[in-house]
Write a protein that holds these residues in place. Sequence first.
Motif, mmCIF file in Angstrom:
data_model
loop_
_atom_site.group_PDB
_atom_site.id
_atom_site.type_symbol
_atom_site.label_atom_id
_atom_site.label_comp_id
_atom_site.label_asym_id
_atom_site.label_seq_id
_atom_site.Cartn_x
_atom_site.Cartn_y
_atom_site.Cartn_z
ATOM 1 N N ASP A 215 0.828 -1.207 0.000
ATOM 2 C CA ASP A 215 0.000 0.000 0.000
ATOM 3 C C ASP A 215 0.864 1.259 0.000
ATOM 4 O O ASP A 215 0.562 2.242 -0.701
ATOM 5 C CB ASP A 215 -0.938 0.017 1.206
ATOM 6 C CG ASP A 215 -1.999 -1.081 1.152
ATOM 7 O OD1 ASP A 215 -2.270 -1.596 0.038
ATOM 8 O OD2 ASP A 215 -2.550 -1.428 2.213
ATOM 9 N N ASP A 216 1.955 1.234 0.777
ATOM 10 C CA ASP A 216 2.859 2.383 0.807
ATOM 11 C C ASP A 216 3.493 2.611 -0.559
ATOM 12 O O ASP A 216 3.629 3.760 -1.017
ATOM 13 C CB ASP A 216 3.960 2.174 1.850
ATOM 14 C CG ASP A 216 3.454 2.329 3.273
ATOM 15 O OD1 ASP A 216 2.366 2.910 3.458
ATOM 16 O OD2 ASP A 216 4.148 1.847 4.198
ATOM 17 N N LEU A 217 3.911 1.524 -1.207
ATOM 18 C CA LEU A 217 4.513 1.648 -2.531
ATOM 19 C C LEU A 217 3.525 2.263 -3.511
ATOM 20 O O LEU A 217 3.860 3.201 -4.254
ATOM 21 C CB LEU A 217 4.967 0.277 -3.035
ATOM 22 C CG LEU A 217 5.459 0.234 -4.487
ATOM 23 C CD1 LEU A 217 6.750 1.026 -4.654
ATOM 24 C CD2 LEU A 217 5.655 -1.210 -4.959
ATOM 25 N N VAL A 218 2.308 1.747 -3.531
ATOM 26 C CA VAL A 218 1.297 2.269 -4.454
ATOM 27 C C VAL A 218 1.017 3.738 -4.173
ATOM 28 O O VAL A 218 0.899 4.557 -5.102
ATOM 29 C CB VAL A 218 0.005 1.430 -4.362
ATOM 30 C CG1 VAL A 218 -1.144 2.122 -5.092
ATOM 31 C CG2 VAL A 218 0.237 0.044 -4.947
ATOM 32 N N ALA A 282 2.914 -11.231 -8.107
ATOM 33 C CA ALA A 282 1.473 -11.372 -8.307
ATOM 34 C C ALA A 282 0.703 -10.213 -7.670
ATOM 35 O O ALA A 282 -0.228 -9.655 -8.282
ATOM 36 C CB ALA A 282 0.992 -12.703 -7.726
ATOM 37 N N THR A 283 1.082 -9.833 -6.459
ATOM 38 C CA THR A 283 0.389 -8.746 -5.767
ATOM 39 C C THR A 283 0.588 -7.414 -6.487
ATOM 40 O O THR A 283 -0.362 -6.642 -6.685
ATOM 41 C CB THR A 283 0.889 -8.634 -4.317
ATOM 42 O OG1 THR A 283 0.651 -9.873 -3.643
ATOM 43 C CG2 THR A 283 0.173 -7.514 -3.573
ATOM 44 N N LEU A 284 1.820 -7.140 -6.893
ATOM 45 C CA LEU A 284 2.094 -5.903 -7.606
ATOM 46 C C LEU A 284 1.337 -5.837 -8.926
ATOM 47 O O LEU A 284 0.750 -4.799 -9.271
ATOM 48 C CB LEU A 284 3.600 -5.772 -7.862
ATOM 49 C CG LEU A 284 4.478 -5.541 -6.632
ATOM 50 C CD1 LEU A 284 5.947 -5.704 -6.994
ATOM 51 C CD2 LEU A 284 4.227 -4.166 -6.024
ATOM 52 N N ARG A 285 1.319 -6.941 -9.661
ATOM 53 C CA ARG A 285 0.632 -6.925 -10.957
ATOM 54 C C ARG A 285 -0.858 -6.648 -10.781
ATOM 55 O O ARG A 285 -1.452 -5.886 -11.551
ATOM 56 C CB ARG A 285 0.851 -8.253 -11.676
ATOM 57 C CG ARG A 285 0.378 -8.313 -13.129
ATOM 58 C CD ARG A 285 1.221 -7.446 -14.038
ATOM 59 N NE ARG A 285 0.699 -6.085 -14.185
ATOM 60 C CZ ARG A 285 1.439 -5.050 -14.601
ATOM 61 N NH1 ARG A 285 2.713 -5.201 -14.869
ATOM 62 N NH2 ARG A 285 0.897 -3.850 -14.704
ATOM 63 N N ARG A 286 -1.469 -7.266 -9.773
ATOM 64 C CA ARG A 286 -2.901 -7.031 -9.526
ATOM 65 C C ARG A 286 -3.147 -5.567 -9.166
ATOM 66 O O ARG A 286 -4.100 -4.952 -9.672
ATOM 67 C CB ARG A 286 -3.400 -7.935 -8.401
ATOM 68 C CG ARG A 286 -3.576 -9.382 -8.799
ATOM 69 C CD ARG A 286 -4.436 -10.129 -7.790
ATOM 70 N NE ARG A 286 -3.807 -10.174 -6.473
ATOM 71 C CZ ARG A 286 -3.030 -11.157 -6.045
ATOM 72 N NH1 ARG A 286 -2.774 -12.195 -6.848
ATOM 73 N NH2 ARG A 286 -2.515 -11.132 -4.824
ATOM 74 N N LYS A 287 -2.310 -5.012 -8.316
ATOM 75 C CA LYS A 287 -2.498 -3.620 -7.909
ATOM 76 C C LYS A 287 -2.264 -2.663 -9.073
ATOM 77 O O LYS A 287 -2.991 -1.664 -9.236
ATOM 78 C CB LYS A 287 -1.576 -3.292 -6.733
ATOM 79 C CG LYS A 287 -2.015 -3.934 -5.419
ATOM 80 C CD LYS A 287 -1.128 -3.534 -4.272
ATOM 81 C CE LYS A 287 -1.650 -4.074 -2.943
ATOM 82 N NZ LYS A 287 -2.933 -3.475 -2.531
ATOM 83 N N PHE A 288 -1.255 -2.923 -9.882
ATOM 84 C CA PHE A 288 -0.986 -2.046 -11.021
ATOM 85 C C PHE A 288 -2.118 -2.114 -12.045
ATOM 86 O O PHE A 288 -2.533 -1.091 -12.591
ATOM 87 C CB PHE A 288 0.342 -2.425 -11.681
ATOM 88 C CG PHE A 288 1.554 -2.189 -10.825
ATOM 89 C CD1 PHE A 288 1.482 -1.454 -9.648
ATOM 90 C CD2 PHE A 288 2.788 -2.709 -11.192
ATOM 91 C CE1 PHE A 288 2.604 -1.235 -8.852
ATOM 92 C CE2 PHE A 288 3.919 -2.497 -10.414
ATOM 93 C CZ PHE A 288 3.825 -1.759 -9.245
#
Length: 347
Positions: A215-218, A282-288
């Motif tokens: 969440d912080d990264l996003v 996987a988590t990063l791809r979904r968020k992006f």
Amino acid sequence: MPPKLSFHPPLLNTASPWATSHAHLATLLRCPSVGAVTTRTSLVAGFPHTPDTHRYALFDPATGTPVGAATFSGPPEDSNDNEAGRPDLDTDKIPLASLNTLGYSPLPLSEYLSIISSLADSLPSSSTPPKTFIISVTGSPSEILACHTLISSHATSVPFPLAMEINLSCPNIPNLPPPAYSPSSLSSYIDILPSESTIPIGIKIPPYTHAGQFDDLVSCLVGSETNHPPASKLSFLTATNTLGSCLLLDPASSSDDALLPGGGIGGMAGPPLHPLALGNVATLRRKFDADPRLAHLDIIGVGGVYDGQGYKRMRRVGAMAVGIATALGRQGVGVFASIEKDINSVW
């Protein structure tokens, strides 16, 4: 929209001890199963590499025991042939992990730019598109801006497409925690980047272990400006670097002596990191993909891949390309041809 990072095949090395020297990079450049070549992370002035302090070891991930009697420091003290060499093992397919107390390359950024120029001069005339060089750099935000200026200028004089990877993830630098773990530190790096770049820029991040870190990264990437989010300066992320705070004990000692110097706490990579790296990608791809401001970001998936099945898993969870480090040290550049054979060249 920032320039796209594009190369084929979608398999490459990542910044590691086995991407330090001219010989390393030349061998990787000649490998047909490699689509891009990444340099070892450098600073503008180079890193004060000390062989007695900065070392790595390979170990059996099933037992946690070191393989072989020696630890290594990397070039120039060790071999320039891209592999640690383990004559005591009868197969390269044994999945070995690594632990290191290394910092960055002893070579300054200018040396890597010079190496890339010399490799360009030695290229035979061919219709094959030249491979991309991803130049991994680190330093303070102002030094990163200087790196970008140097690399962008150099891009006009070599036939290779150049990209810049900002390494914000090394766990081994005393009193300098990985900036990508801190929203304020991460923002200071992205904020200083130019609004428009002629070369793709990416950031290399450490392993994230809980939802708040993602969440912080996003939040850092999205920022507060609707029209020009910080992510618009970036083309890709490399996920992930080594996992810090890991330890190997010396099997030759009857006490709690560490295998590596300085207390032995270092960054772990290889197969034990693979499930965490998969989860990160996987988590990063979904968020992006869920946010139009981030959907353009590509991910280079890194962590524990050593065969075709690992490559396929990384691609399944959303990696645009797959990076190799520990397996390169174990198997040499032959690991790339082995992976291509495993997948029957179906990239």
